[in-house]
Write a protein that holds these residues in place. Structure first.
Motif, PDB file in Angstrom:
ATOM      1  N   PRO A  71       0.826  -1.265   0.128  1.00  0.00           N
ATOM      2  CA  PRO A  71      -0.031   0.002   0.023  1.00  0.00           C
ATOM      3  C   PRO A  71       0.809   1.252  -0.147  1.00  0.00           C
ATOM      4  O   PRO A  71       1.986   1.276   0.682  1.00  0.00           O
ATOM      5  CB  PRO A  71      -0.701  -0.068   1.254  1.00  0.00           C
ATOM      6  CG  PRO A  71      -0.035  -1.213   2.155  1.00  0.00           C
ATOM      7  CD  PRO A  71       0.676  -2.082   0.980  1.00  0.00           C
ATOM      8  N   PHE A  72       0.368   2.268  -0.813  1.00  0.00           N
ATOM      9  CA  PHE A  72       1.115   3.415  -0.844  1.00  0.00           C
ATOM     10  C   PHE A  72       0.259   4.554   0.093  1.00  0.00           C
ATOM     11  O   PHE A  72      -0.824   4.727   0.113  1.00  0.00           O
ATOM     12  CB  PHE A  72       0.931   3.948  -2.292  1.00  0.00           C
ATOM     13  CG  PHE A  72       1.531   5.465  -2.370  1.00  0.00           C
ATOM     14  CD1 PHE A  72       3.035   5.562  -2.605  1.00  0.00           C
ATOM     15  CD2 PHE A  72       0.947   6.677  -2.536  1.00  0.00           C
ATOM     16  CE1 PHE A  72       3.529   6.748  -2.849  1.00  0.00           C
ATOM     17  CE2 PHE A  72       1.493   7.876  -2.602  1.00  0.00           C
ATOM     18  CZ  PHE A  72       2.856   7.919  -2.670  1.00  0.00           C
ATOM     19  N   PRO A  87      -0.841  -4.368 -20.058  1.00  0.00           N
ATOM     20  CA  PRO A  87       0.228  -3.550 -19.496  1.00  0.00           C
ATOM     21  C   PRO A  87       0.255  -2.000 -19.379  1.00  0.00           C
ATOM     22  O   PRO A  87       0.688  -1.329 -18.653  1.00  0.00           O
ATOM     23  CB  PRO A  87       1.341  -3.885 -20.490  1.00  0.00           C
ATOM     24  CG  PRO A  87       0.967  -4.231 -21.644  1.00  0.00           C
ATOM     25  CD  PRO A  87      -0.490  -4.789 -21.279  1.00  0.00           C
ATOM     26  N   SER A  88      -0.983  -1.599 -20.227  1.00  0.00           N
ATOM     27  CA  SER A  88      -1.495  -0.078 -20.213  1.00  0.00           C
ATOM     28  C   SER A  88      -2.570   0.207 -19.030  1.00  0.00           C
ATOM     29  O   SER A  88      -2.904   1.332 -18.902  1.00  0.00           O
ATOM     30  CB  SER A  88      -1.874   0.480 -21.553  1.00  0.00           C
ATOM     31  OG  SER A  88      -0.994   0.328 -22.667  1.00  0.00           O
ATOM     32  N   SER A  89      -2.946  -0.641 -18.356  1.00  0.00           N
ATOM     33  CA  SER A  89      -3.765  -0.632 -17.406  1.00  0.00           C
ATOM     34  C   SER A  89      -3.424  -1.081 -15.904  1.00  0.00           C
ATOM     35  O   SER A  89      -2.661  -1.886 -15.868  1.00  0.00           O
ATOM     36  CB  SER A  89      -5.183  -1.390 -17.761  1.00  0.00           C
ATOM     37  OG  SER A  89      -5.675  -0.743 -18.917  1.00  0.00           O
ATOM     38  N   LEU A  90      -3.738  -0.161 -14.926  1.00  0.00           N
ATOM     39  CA  LEU A  90      -3.552  -0.359 -13.649  1.00  0.00           C
ATOM     40  C   LEU A  90      -4.543  -0.385 -12.624  1.00  0.00           C
ATOM     41  O   LEU A  90      -5.352   0.623 -12.841  1.00  0.00           O
ATOM     42  CB  LEU A  90      -2.307   0.450 -13.257  1.00  0.00           C
ATOM     43  CG  LEU A  90      -1.457   0.097 -11.815  1.00  0.00           C
ATOM     44  CD1 LEU A  90      -0.616  -1.272 -12.075  1.00  0.00           C
ATOM     45  CD2 LEU A  90      -0.446   1.097 -11.623  1.00  0.00           C
ATOM     46  N   MET A  91      -4.685  -1.282 -11.772  1.00  0.00           N
ATOM     47  CA  MET A  91      -5.852  -1.159 -10.790  1.00  0.00           C
ATOM     48  C   MET A  91      -5.591  -0.332  -9.533  1.00  0.00           C
ATOM     49  O   MET A  91      -4.551  -0.711  -8.880  1.00  0.00           O
ATOM     50  CB  MET A  91      -6.384  -2.736 -10.275  1.00  0.00           C
ATOM     51  CG  MET A  91      -6.923  -3.349 -11.466  1.00  0.00           C
ATOM     52  SD  MET A  91      -7.209  -5.260 -11.088  1.00  0.00           S
ATOM     53  CE  MET A  91      -8.545  -4.965 -10.017  1.00  0.00           C
ATOM     54  N   PHE A  92      -6.283   0.510  -8.952  1.00  0.00           N
ATOM     55  CA  PHE A  92      -5.836   1.067  -7.818  1.00  0.00           C
ATOM     56  C   PHE A  92      -7.273   0.891  -6.819  1.00  0.00           C
ATOM     57  O   PHE A  92      -8.135   1.129  -7.123  1.00  0.00           O
ATOM     58  CB  PHE A  92      -5.825   2.678  -8.022  1.00  0.00           C
ATOM     59  CG  PHE A  92      -4.713   3.172  -8.907  1.00  0.00           C
ATOM     60  CD1 PHE A  92      -3.555   3.772  -8.344  1.00  0.00           C
ATOM     61  CD2 PHE A  92      -4.932   3.166 -10.283  1.00  0.00           C
ATOM     62  CE1 PHE A  92      -2.509   4.056  -9.062  1.00  0.00           C
ATOM     63  CE2 PHE A  92      -3.687   3.389 -10.784  1.00  0.00           C
ATOM     64  CZ  PHE A  92      -2.782   4.112 -10.474  1.00  0.00           C
ATOM     65  N   TYR A  93      -6.569   0.425  -5.579  1.00  0.00           N
ATOM     66  CA  TYR A  93      -7.523   0.124  -4.512  1.00  0.00           C
ATOM     67  C   TYR A  93      -7.347   1.032  -3.495  1.00  0.00           C
ATOM     68  O   TYR A  93      -6.359   1.134  -2.663  1.00  0.00           O
ATOM     69  CB  TYR A  93      -7.051  -1.301  -3.793  1.00  0.00           C
ATOM     70  CG  TYR A  93      -7.469  -2.516  -4.919  1.00  0.00           C
ATOM     71  CD1 TYR A  93      -8.759  -2.991  -4.655  1.00  0.00           C
ATOM     72  CD2 TYR A  93      -6.616  -2.925  -5.665  1.00  0.00           C
ATOM     73  CE1 TYR A  93      -9.082  -4.250  -5.591  1.00  0.00           C
ATOM     74  CE2 TYR A  93      -6.732  -3.857  -6.526  1.00  0.00           C
ATOM     75  CZ  TYR A  93      -7.897  -4.772  -6.380  1.00  0.00           C
ATOM     76  OH  TYR A  93      -8.320  -5.647  -7.229  1.00  0.00           O
ATOM     77  N   LYS A 124       1.548   7.706 -11.626  1.00  0.00           N
ATOM     78  CA  LYS A 124       0.953   7.103 -10.293  1.00  0.00           C
ATOM     79  C   LYS A 124       0.739   8.028  -9.260  1.00  0.00           C
ATOM     80  O   LYS A 124      -0.355   8.310  -8.709  1.00  0.00           O
ATOM     81  CB  LYS A 124       1.673   5.739  -9.420  1.00  0.00           C
ATOM     82  CG  LYS A 124       1.493   4.612 -10.559  1.00  0.00           C
ATOM     83  CD  LYS A 124       1.876   3.252  -9.705  1.00  0.00           C
ATOM     84  CE  LYS A 124       3.360   3.201  -9.524  1.00  0.00           C
ATOM     85  NZ  LYS A 124       3.642   1.797  -8.945  1.00  0.00           N
ATOM     86  N   PRO A 125       1.935   8.900  -8.911  1.00  0.00           N
ATOM     87  CA  PRO A 125       1.806  10.024  -7.950  1.00  0.00           C
ATOM     88  C   PRO A 125       0.699  10.932  -8.289  1.00  0.00           C
ATOM     89  O   PRO A 125      -0.135  11.245  -7.321  1.00  0.00           O
ATOM     90  CB  PRO A 125       3.054  10.704  -7.797  1.00  0.00           C
ATOM     91  CG  PRO A 125       4.028   9.749  -8.421  1.00  0.00           C
ATOM     92  CD  PRO A 125       3.154   8.891  -9.555  1.00  0.00           C
ATOM     93  N   GLU A 126       0.428  11.398  -9.433  1.00  0.00           N
ATOM     94  CA  GLU A 126      -0.916  12.375  -9.964  1.00  0.00           C
ATOM     95  C   GLU A 126      -2.210  11.378  -9.367  1.00  0.00           C
ATOM     96  O   GLU A 126      -3.102  12.031  -9.152  1.00  0.00           O
ATOM     97  CB  GLU A 126      -0.504  12.767 -11.296  1.00  0.00           C
ATOM     98  CG  GLU A 126       0.544  13.407 -11.470  1.00  0.00           C
ATOM     99  CD  GLU A 126       0.546  14.263 -12.786  1.00  0.00           C
ATOM    100  OE1 GLU A 126      -0.363  14.993 -12.998  1.00  0.00           O
ATOM    101  OE2 GLU A 126       1.405  13.996 -13.644  1.00  0.00           O
ATOM    102  N   ILE A 127      -2.127  10.236 -10.050  1.00  0.00           N
ATOM    103  CA  ILE A 127      -3.073   9.478  -9.815  1.00  0.00           C
ATOM    104  C   ILE A 127      -3.638   9.201  -8.449  1.00  0.00           C
ATOM    105  O   ILE A 127      -4.698   9.269  -7.846  1.00  0.00           O
ATOM    106  CB  ILE A 127      -3.263   7.981 -10.494  1.00  0.00           C
ATOM    107  CG1 ILE A 127      -3.067   8.238 -12.038  1.00  0.00           C
ATOM    108  CG2 ILE A 127      -4.509   7.146 -10.206  1.00  0.00           C
ATOM    109  CD1 ILE A 127      -2.991   6.949 -12.657  1.00  0.00           C
ATOM    110  N   PHE A 128      -2.814   8.767  -7.369  1.00  0.00           N
ATOM    111  CA  PHE A 128      -2.776   8.929  -6.062  1.00  0.00           C
ATOM    112  C   PHE A 128      -3.398  10.019  -5.511  1.00  0.00           C
ATOM    113  O   PHE A 128      -4.442  10.009  -4.660  1.00  0.00           O
ATOM    114  CB  PHE A 128      -1.528   8.489  -5.226  1.00  0.00           C
ATOM    115  CG  PHE A 128      -1.167   7.026  -5.565  1.00  0.00           C
ATOM    116  CD1 PHE A 128      -1.972   6.078  -5.373  1.00  0.00           C
ATOM    117  CD2 PHE A 128       0.230   7.035  -5.692  1.00  0.00           C
ATOM    118  CE1 PHE A 128      -1.508   4.833  -5.456  1.00  0.00           C
ATOM    119  CE2 PHE A 128       0.879   5.865  -5.941  1.00  0.00           C
ATOM    120  CZ  PHE A 128      -0.006   4.713  -5.825  1.00  0.00           C
ATOM    121  N   ALA A 129      -2.923  11.271  -5.899  1.00  0.00           N
ATOM    122  CA  ALA A 129      -3.445  12.442  -5.501  1.00  0.00           C
ATOM    123  C   ALA A 129      -4.767  12.832  -5.722  1.00  0.00           C
ATOM    124  O   ALA A 129      -5.616  13.179  -5.119  1.00  0.00           O
ATOM    125  CB  ALA A 129      -2.405  13.743  -5.990  1.00  0.00           C
ATOM    126  N   ALA A 130      -5.233  12.213  -7.179  1.00  0.00           N
ATOM    127  CA  ALA A 130      -6.391  12.625  -7.583  1.00  0.00           C
ATOM    128  C   ALA A 130      -7.496  11.770  -6.853  1.00  0.00           C
ATOM    129  O   ALA A 130      -8.577  12.344  -6.451  1.00  0.00           O
ATOM    130  CB  ALA A 130      -6.728  12.227  -9.074  1.00  0.00           C
TER     131      ALA A 130
END
Length: 262
Positions: free
Chosen positions: A50-51, A71-77, A135-141
């Motif tokens: 976990p981040f 490879p172009s898709s990533l899941m965020f929980y 990823k850092p920008e997605i985490f922030a959003a």
């Protein structure tokens, strides 16, 4: 998807499925009729540690990521519920105007598609995008959305309808197709960050029309999943099914994937 989703679908195909003997349009659910499957029960995919995201006085939030066969898709929980019912697919920024979270994700340069599952968000990037920067920008959003207390959809009526809900006017065949999609096929596909949408059944040709969503849309192995996994299972349990075809909307780019049997 070729090695994970198809194998999970094949594994589930061995579990007996009782066909309705009468023209009922409801197939019983529950332990005796449909076994329960848990996320990643048959998957070798593992989530990244976990981040922990925290800025200023905002609450800390642990967000986990998980790779998909695409490879172009990533899941965020996010560790919180996302969709209460069904799923939602946003193939382009225009389709995301009604969702604050999807809209903010599309504002990130390099994001090309967004998908909401029950407890995860799948983000698809462009070919030249790099996850280390995205990823850092997605985490922030995601953090900003959950700390803002905004609704997932501005218009509650726009939330995804349950495409596999069994209606009174559904035939026995359609009811069985929907039950299989909901209880056996959809969980395996969602484990890979995507989903399927039931678009209809043609009793004259025996063709089931589906739409692949999320990470499954545009995945190089989608055609394998469609034919070797979904089509084989439906044809095994429902003799009236002769093949499966993927249906694409106007906003979807790419080549139509067909699993029709000739």
């Amino acid at each position: 998807m070729r090695g994970a989703t198809v194998w999970r679908l094949a594994r589930r195909a061995r579990v007996p499925f009782q066909r309705a003997t009468q023209s009922a349009v409801f197939i019983p659910r529950g332990p005796s009729a449909t076994p329960s499957f848990h996320r990643n029960a048959f998957s070798s995919a593992t989530r990244a540690p976990p981040f922990r995201f925290s800025t200023g006085q905002r609450r800390s939030m642990f967000i986990q990521t998980q790779a998909t066969p695409n490879p172009s898709s990533l899941m965020f929980y996010p560790g919180k519920p996302v969709m209460e019912v069904g799923s939602a697919d946003f193939p382009n920024p225009r389709s995301a105007m009604n969702s604050p979270l999807a809209k903010s994700l599309f504002a990130i340069d390099g994001v090309t598609r967004v998908f909401f599952g029950s407890d995860f968000v799948t983000v698809t990037k462009s070919e030249d995008g790099a996850w280390e920067f995205l990823k850092p920008e997605i985490f922030a959003a995601i953090m900003d959305f959950y700390s803002s207390a905004q609704p997932l959809f501005l218009d509650s009526q726009a939330a995804a309808a349950k495409d596999t809900a069994i209606h009174q006017d559904d035939s026995e065949t359609v009811a069985m197709i929907k039950e299989l999609l909901e209880t056996r096929i959809r969980p395996a596909v969602q484990d890979d960050g995507g989903d399927i949408e039931y678009r209809g059944f043609d009793p004259d040709t025996g063709i089931v029309k589906l739409k692949m969503q999320g990470a499954c849309s545009g995945c190089p192995s989608s055609s394998v999943t469609l034919k070797s996994g979904i089509e084989n299972m439906l044809m095994h349990y429902v003799p009236e099914v002769k093949g499966v075809e993927q249906e694409l909307d106007a906003e979807d780019d790419g080549t139509t994937l067909s699993g029709q049997i000739n």
